[in-house]
Design a protein around this motif. Sequence first.
Motif, short mmCIF file in Angstrom:
data_model
loop_
_atom_site.label_atom_id
_atom_site.label_comp_id
_atom_site.label_asym_id
_atom_site.label_seq_id
_atom_site.Cartn_x
_atom_site.Cartn_y
_atom_site.Cartn_z
N GLN A 176 0.84 -1.19 0.00
CA GLN A 176 0.00 0.00 0.00
C GLN A 176 0.88 1.25 0.00
O GLN A 176 2.00 1.24 0.51
N VAL A 177 0.36 2.33 -0.57
CA VAL A 177 1.10 3.59 -0.59
C VAL A 177 0.72 4.41 0.64
O VAL A 177 -0.47 4.68 0.88
N GLU A 178 1.72 4.78 1.44
CA GLU A 178 1.50 5.60 2.62
C GLU A 178 2.39 6.84 2.55
O GLU A 178 3.49 6.79 2.01
N ILE A 179 1.88 7.93 3.10
CA ILE A 179 2.68 9.16 3.19
C ILE A 179 3.41 9.13 4.53
O ILE A 179 2.78 9.13 5.59
N LEU A 180 4.74 9.07 4.48
CA LEU A 180 5.55 8.95 5.69
C LEU A 180 6.60 10.05 5.77
O LEU A 180 7.11 10.52 4.74
N PRO A 181 6.95 10.48 6.99
CA PRO A 181 8.02 11.48 7.17
C PRO A 181 9.38 10.78 7.03
O PRO A 181 9.79 10.03 7.92
N MET A 182 10.05 11.02 5.93
CA MET A 182 11.30 10.32 5.63
C MET A 182 12.50 11.27 5.74
O MET A 182 12.39 12.47 5.50
N MET A 183 13.62 10.68 6.09
CA MET A 183 14.89 11.44 6.13
C MET A 183 15.96 10.63 5.41
O MET A 183 16.12 9.44 5.66
N TYR A 184 16.70 11.32 4.53
CA TYR A 184 17.86 10.69 3.90
C TYR A 184 19.03 10.73 4.87
O TYR A 184 19.29 11.76 5.52
N LEU A 185 19.75 9.63 4.97
CA LEU A 185 20.98 9.55 5.76
C LEU A 185 22.16 9.35 4.82
O LEU A 185 22.06 8.63 3.82
N ALA A 186 23.26 10.00 5.13
CA ALA A 186 24.48 9.86 4.33
C ALA A 186 25.64 9.52 5.25
O ALA A 186 25.86 10.21 6.26
N LEU A 187 26.37 8.46 4.92
CA LEU A 187 27.56 8.10 5.68
C LEU A 187 28.77 8.23 4.76
O LEU A 187 28.94 7.46 3.81
N SER A 188 29.60 9.23 5.04
CA SER A 188 30.87 9.36 4.33
C SER A 188 31.93 8.62 5.13
O SER A 188 31.97 8.72 6.36
N TYR A 189 32.79 7.86 4.43
CA TYR A 189 33.78 7.05 5.15
C TYR A 189 35.06 6.97 4.34
O TYR A 189 35.08 7.20 3.14
N ASP A 190 36.14 6.66 5.04
CA ASP A 190 37.45 6.53 4.43
C ASP A 190 37.61 5.08 3.96
O ASP A 190 37.71 4.16 4.78
N HIS A 191 37.64 4.89 2.64
CA HIS A 191 37.67 3.55 2.07
C HIS A 191 38.99 2.84 2.36
O HIS A 191 39.11 1.62 2.20
N ARG A 192 40.02 3.58 2.77
CA ARG A 192 41.27 2.94 3.15
C ARG A 192 41.08 2.08 4.40
O ARG A 192 41.78 1.09 4.61
N MET A 193 40.14 2.48 5.23
CA MET A 193 39.94 1.82 6.52
C MET A 193 38.66 0.97 6.53
O MET A 193 38.62 -0.11 7.11
N ILE A 194 37.62 1.48 5.90
CA ILE A 194 36.31 0.84 5.98
C ILE A 194 35.91 0.31 4.62
O ILE A 194 35.94 1.04 3.62
N ASP A 195 35.51 -0.95 4.56
CA ASP A 195 35.01 -1.53 3.32
C ASP A 195 33.53 -1.19 3.15
O ASP A 195 32.84 -0.85 4.12
N GLY A 196 33.07 -1.32 1.91
CA GLY A 196 31.68 -1.00 1.63
C GLY A 196 30.70 -1.81 2.45
O GLY A 196 29.66 -1.31 2.89
N LYS A 197 31.03 -3.07 2.67
CA LYS A 197 30.15 -3.94 3.45
C LYS A 197 29.95 -3.41 4.86
O LYS A 197 28.82 -3.39 5.38
#
Length: 404
Positions: A360-381
């Motif tokens: 079903q389609v519902e109107i919800l209060p949504m927020m986009y989250l963004a995580l910036s990370y250093d790929h030298r240390m952290i893998d995508g997984k």
Amino acid sequence: MATEIKAPVFPESVADGTIATWHKQPGEAVSRDEVICDIETDKVVLEVVAPADGSISAIIKNEGDTVLSAEVIATFEEGAVSGAAQTQAVQSEEKVEQAAAQTQAGNAPVVERAQVQDQAPAVRKALTETGIAAADVDGTGRGGRITKEDVANHQAKPAAAPATPLSVAVGERIEKRVPMTRLRKRVAERLLAATQQTAMLTTFNEVNMKPIMEMRKQYKDAFEKRHGARLGFMSFFVKACTEALKRYPAVNASIDGDDIIYHGYYDIGVAVSSDRGLVVPVLRDTDRMNYAEVESGIGAYAAKAREGKLSIEEMTGGTFTITNGGTFGSLLSTPILNQPQTAILGMHKIQERPMAVNGQVEILPMMYLALSYDHRMIDGKEAVGFLVTVKELLEEPAKLILDL
């Protein structure tokens, strides 16, 4: 008795500072512990106070001069204000009274009550940068003199609509050049270094804020009555990130040369915007804090940031950072790492959107989250797993409270 006034002893991370403002001039009466000077460093503005009742006898370091740790910046005379200073103050007051009398008589005053050249250097600088005429500002200082606060208050007043349209000569384009503050220069250097020295990548997700909004609506009054702090969204994010950091230690780590440092504690910096620029005070040991302590801590830091009262210690360290661009209406962004940390979470504006829920389609209060990370240390997984964990904990806040 003459006393040397010295700059504060700077921490090792601060090489020097700049004299930002002299609040008192030689000869002016000063009370013990009254702020007489502001010194701007790369991180904070430090206040220098009067050691006793008396007056400054001589300024050695002027506004804009660079000072080192514990360097002498002025000399101070304890006791009563000198006779010459008293005479100067009386003359200033007489000039003001003469100007007011001439104005009441219908004549143009010979000396304005608040001419730019009669003001302290900091006030002259503020008037020049804002383009405000000194005669338009109501001075609350001694003898009707203008203070920096008077200029700021005048600037904050809503501008009156002009009686007639303003005409600008064709081709006339105005520019204003002002020096960058030390804090803004330092922020610029750090952000530029982060983009050049790290393998920065950003992953995105979105969170349904309805459960938290409903919980907040239901308990915010009782929460504030019990704890004396307002229940906001940030405490939920801080606690969710703390739990996610426990599950993904690499996101809580930092890089030092060729070494990786895994931190066994959780110090989360919360980016706060101030008039001087972006500052990041740090909440220590967030795993040991409850929601009320997080909200109180953030509120206290925000107040200090507005007043320029944050200490260097309060902004030093941190293993992870949260920044909230949604406060200003940002829908989506890619936050820049706060080195040497390896990740930063960006919050954004809550906006109602149509979402598919159980077919079903519902109107919800949504927020986009963004995580910036250093790929030298952290893998995508790990990065994606961390962000999904934060999302799940926010959408089911009972898990946070019950430690599930």
